[in-house]
Design a protein around this motif. Structure first.
Motif, short mmCIF file in Angstrom:
data_model
loop_
_atom_site.label_atom_id
_atom_site.label_comp_id
_atom_site.label_asym_id
_atom_site.label_seq_id
_atom_site.Cartn_x
_atom_site.Cartn_y
_atom_site.Cartn_z
N LYS A 348 80.52 -97.34 37.00
CA LYS A 348 79.86 -97.04 38.27
C LYS A 348 80.53 -97.72 39.45
N HIS A 349 81.04 -98.94 39.27
CA HIS A 349 81.67 -99.63 40.38
C HIS A 349 82.97 -98.92 40.79
N HIS A 350 83.66 -98.33 39.81
CA HIS A 350 84.85 -97.55 40.13
C HIS A 350 84.47 -96.34 40.99
N PHE A 351 83.40 -95.65 40.61
CA PHE A 351 82.96 -94.49 41.39
C PHE A 351 82.56 -94.89 42.81
N VAL A 352 81.91 -96.05 42.92
CA VAL A 352 81.52 -96.53 44.26
C VAL A 352 82.75 -96.80 45.10
N ARG A 353 83.76 -97.45 44.52
CA ARG A 353 84.99 -97.74 45.28
C ARG A 353 85.68 -96.45 45.73
N VAL A 354 85.72 -95.47 44.84
CA VAL A 354 86.34 -94.19 45.20
C VAL A 354 85.56 -93.52 46.32
N ALA A 355 84.23 -93.52 46.21
CA ALA A 355 83.40 -92.88 47.23
C ALA A 355 83.56 -93.57 48.58
N GLU A 356 83.56 -94.91 48.58
CA GLU A 356 83.68 -95.63 49.84
C GLU A 356 85.08 -95.47 50.44
N ALA A 357 86.10 -95.40 49.58
CA ALA A 357 87.45 -95.17 50.10
C ALA A 357 87.55 -93.78 50.72
N SER A 358 86.93 -92.79 50.07
CA SER A 358 86.93 -91.42 50.62
C SER A 358 86.18 -91.38 51.94
N ARG A 359 85.06 -92.09 52.00
CA ARG A 359 84.30 -92.17 53.26
C ARG A 359 85.14 -92.76 54.37
N ASP A 360 85.85 -93.84 54.06
CA ASP A 360 86.67 -94.51 55.08
C ASP A 360 87.79 -93.59 55.56
N ARG A 361 88.39 -92.83 54.64
CA ARG A 361 89.45 -91.90 55.04
C ARG A 361 88.91 -90.82 55.97
N VAL A 362 87.73 -90.29 55.62
CA VAL A 362 87.13 -89.25 56.45
C VAL A 362 86.81 -89.80 57.84
N LEU A 363 86.22 -90.99 57.89
CA LEU A 363 85.88 -91.59 59.18
C LEU A 363 87.13 -91.86 60.01
N LYS A 364 88.21 -92.26 59.33
CA LYS A 364 89.45 -92.52 60.04
C LYS A 364 90.02 -91.24 60.62
N ILE A 365 89.98 -90.16 59.82
CA ILE A 365 90.48 -88.87 60.31
C ILE A 365 89.65 -88.38 61.48
N LEU A 366 88.32 -88.50 61.34
CA LEU A 366 87.45 -88.08 62.43
C LEU A 366 87.69 -88.91 63.68
N GLY A 367 87.90 -90.20 63.50
CA GLY A 367 88.17 -91.07 64.64
C GLY A 367 89.48 -90.72 65.32
N MET A 368 90.50 -90.42 64.51
CA MET A 368 91.79 -90.01 65.08
C MET A 368 91.66 -88.70 65.83
N ALA A 369 90.89 -87.76 65.24
CA ALA A 369 90.71 -86.47 65.89
C ALA A 369 89.98 -86.63 67.22
N GLN A 370 88.95 -87.48 67.22
CA GLN A 370 88.20 -87.71 68.46
C GLN A 370 89.08 -88.38 69.51
N HIS A 371 89.89 -89.33 69.05
CA HIS A 371 90.80 -90.01 69.98
C HIS A 371 91.83 -89.03 70.54
N GLY A 372 92.30 -88.13 69.68
CA GLY A 372 93.27 -87.14 70.12
C GLY A 372 92.70 -86.20 71.16
#
Length: 382
Positions: A348-372
């Motif tokens: 379960k901790h592996h799944f949590v790490r994967v989910a949180e990493a995916s969340r962070d990537r999405v937020l980063k992409i959205l932030g870059m898009a908004q900044h752009g």
């Protein structure tokens, strides 16, 4: 095992571990659901409705209310330990959906083809077959093409699945409460809000009484029970575990379930009883406590009950149905736990790490898009 006059928080601190009472309650309530459904499977909905319409409702109505209250209490504890919405939802998904998916596939690919009155070609081409898989996503369908057509409770493969949408509503509700800060800051208005929801549900229902409602507790009361469990956990440093309170709660629960119009008010005393019993710490021995078999038993019991009713038409009695289902249901539950649930939970901790990493990537992409989009020179990023 006995409880002194102490708060829930004091009890936890004194035990130094998770209390065993909740493990007992999970399996007891799962077996209670089997016993309740044995009436439906053996005699049909009309007989079950007559029982629900009588005073014996006091034995049946609290079962799911207690199940949902227990879930609300324990899930809140999980949210406290995993204080991000992503980790919480990931752990809930790992706990619930894999076992549900296996039940859906087994019902559709094994039970269905064996008991359908259609040809296999007709069965597998039917829209009922394909839509049954949407149960995995919480879009509930109880029937498969041509399956269990001539039983006392016909056309239903797994009655237990009807609660899943309300479980999902409960998780949405607790995440919403977390986001607005209720769970983290423990607003003083929470108990009053829960009470108003319960009373409002009752008041609205008095003017709407279809046939099924006179024989069943309003499904929304399950969500209220969940929220009561959430509230008790949030105030665990103030809610006292006292035998006299439990006895008063028992009497109040019986009084509320005696009349169908007040079943919804039983949520508060019923959930207090669940927590009181759950905080007991009896020893765990034997096969039944070698794993958490309650979820697997709850999920797959009704298909087994319908199978029994189809195979033994001359022995359609609730006690034989229950005995058959508990034996084979526990065998299936052990398979589900050791082969599906536990292997995934160990990661379960592996799944949590994967989910949180995916969340962070999405937020980063959205932030870059908004900044752009905000760049005045039109030199957009990505």
């Amino acid at each position: 095992m006995s409880l002194a006059n102490e708060t829930i928080a004091e009890r936890y601190k004194g035990l130094g571990t998770f209390s065993h009472g909740f493990d007992y309650l999970r399996i007891i309530l799962a077996v209670a659901v089997v016993l309740q459904h044995s009436i439906v499977s053996s005699y049909g909905g009309l007989v079950a409705g007559q029982i629900w319409g009588s005073w014996t409702r006091i034995f049946l109505a609290p079962i799911l209310i207690m199940f949902f209250g227990l879930s609300g209490f324990l899930v809140t504890g999980s949210l406290k330990k995993n204080p991000t919405a992503t980790s919480f939802l990931t752990l809930r998904a790992v706990r619930l959906f894999p076992a549900l998916a296996v039940e859906v596939f087994l019902s559709a690919l094994i039970i269905g083809p064996i008991f359908t009155q259609f040809t296999l070609s007709q069965y597998f081409q039917s829209r009922y077959f394909w839509r049954y898989f949407t149960n995995i996503l919480g879009h509930i369908h109880l029937d498969l093409a041509g399956v269990f057509l001539n039983l006392p409770f016909p056309n239903v493969v797994n009655l237990s699945l009807w609660t899943i949408p309300y479980e999902l509503e409960c998780y949405i509700a607790i995440i919403a409460l977390y986001i607005v800060g209720v769970v983290r800051r423990r607003w003083p208005m929470i108990p009053l809000t829960i009470a108003l929801i319960a009373l409002g549900t009752l008041a609205a229902f008095q003017h709407w009484e279809p046939y099924w409602a006179t024989n069943r507790p309003l499904p929304r009361s399950l969500v209220v029970a969940f929220l009561v469990g959430v509230t008790i956990n949030l105030y665990s440093d103030r809610v006292r575990l006292q035998r006299s309170y439990a006895l008063i709660a028992l009497l109040a629960m019986i009084a509320c379930t005696f009349d169908y119009r007040t079943v919804y008010l039983a949520t508060i005393p019923a959930v207090y009883i669940v927590v009181y019993l759950g905080m007991m710490h009896p020893p765990k021995r034997g096969f039944i406590f070698s794993g958490d078999y309650s979820y697997g038993l709850y999920l797959f019991a009704f298909p087994i009950q319908q199978t029994y009713t189809a195979l033994f038409p001359g022995a359609r009695v609730w006690y034989a149905n229950s005995a058959f289902t508990i034996v084979f249901g526990m065998i299936y539950a052990a398979f589900s736990w050791w082969c599906i649930e536990k292997p995934l939970l160990t990661r379960k901790h592996h799944f949590v790490r994967v989910a949180e990493a995916s969340r962070d990537r999405v937020l980063k992409i959205l932030g870059m898009a908004q900044h752009g989009r905000a760049r005045p020179d039109g030199d957009r990023i990505g």
